[in-house]
Design a protein around this motif. Sequence first.
Motif, PDB file in Angstrom:
ATOM      1  N   ARG A 126      -0.937   4.220  -0.509  1.00 56.68           N
ATOM      2  CA  ARG A 126       0.279   3.498  -0.123  1.00 56.68           C
ATOM      3  C   ARG A 126       1.523   4.362  -0.287  1.00 56.68           C
ATOM      4  NH1 ARG A 126       1.438  -1.761   0.938  1.00 56.68           N
ATOM      5  NH2 ARG A 126       3.522  -2.534   0.476  1.00 56.68           N
ATOM      6  N   GLU A 192       2.308  -7.517   4.605  1.00 60.96           N
ATOM      7  CA  GLU A 192       3.014  -6.661   3.655  1.00 60.96           C
ATOM      8  C   GLU A 192       2.062  -5.796   2.843  1.00 60.96           C
ATOM      9  OE1 GLU A 192       5.069  -9.409   1.220  1.00 60.96           O
ATOM     10  OE2 GLU A 192       6.235 -10.294   2.858  1.00 60.96           O
ATOM     11  N   ILE A 199      -0.255  -0.503   8.224  1.00 62.43           N
ATOM     12  CA  ILE A 199       0.948  -1.275   7.905  1.00 62.43           C
ATOM     13  C   ILE A 199       2.082  -1.009   8.886  1.00 62.43           C
ATOM     14  CG2 ILE A 199       1.903   0.395   6.243  1.00 62.43           C
ATOM     15  CD1 ILE A 199       2.662  -2.139   4.527  1.00 62.43           C
TER      16      ILE A 199
END
Length: 270
Positions: A126, A192, A199
């Motif tokens: 991430r 989210e 994403i």
Amino acid sequence: MTGTGRRPRGGPPRPLGVVTRGTTNPNRLRRVDNWIAVHCADLLRAAPDPLVVDLGYGATPVTAVELRARLARTVPNVRVVGLEIDPARVAAAAYAADPPGLTFARGGFELAGLRPVLVRAFNVLRQYDEGQVRAAWETITDALAPDGVLVEGTCDELGRLASWLLLDRAGPHTLTLAARLATLDTPATLAERLPKALIHHNVPGQPVHAFITALDDAWQAAAPYATFGPRQRWVRAVTAVRDAGWPVRDRPKRWRLGEVTVPWAAVAPL
């Protein structure tokens, strides 16, 4: 990512990657752990050495401890190794070690020379740029045992919203979205927590956006089923999405847990 991955003469592979923020909480990864325990149990039981790596476990070793406990219920001889690039985190985790079932070591995407059957990497990629994701996937999967798999994804701080991909050397196979239904407002919030590879593609015209929109619309249409509880509403929504043509995997038994899984081909970026 940093480093070349070349093995220093007489030493272990140089760790590949950067130190994560390290945020973690007890039970944060329970949804993906329970999914792995069901969907990957046969793979682990068939392996001569059912070795699992918790890659980038964070500032405390709690996720590795929990992973080992959950997998051991169905694969008693499972071994879990928690890998971290930060040597201070490895040293701090020593109190939780329980050899041979649970150990900790320094390592990154190269997996410290291990050949695990399964790697769980959560909330690791991430923090990387999307352009670095494929290289990280390839480095990890190249280090797996034959037929090994990678489960890579992300979740919120309490583990109420999560998503993950199942991959092997050929690439991604499935995407799973999971939520704590009792606190779910709308499936759109799952966007989210999509994996890094998806994403930024949650925009009109992209398949993953179409899928989440279809799930969200079905959830809203299933509002009358909320009378019977959020599980019944979710099952109704997932059933509607499947009936609309989305290739939803698994059966209602898994859906009732707040999960929905689809093939990667259905949501892969165009």
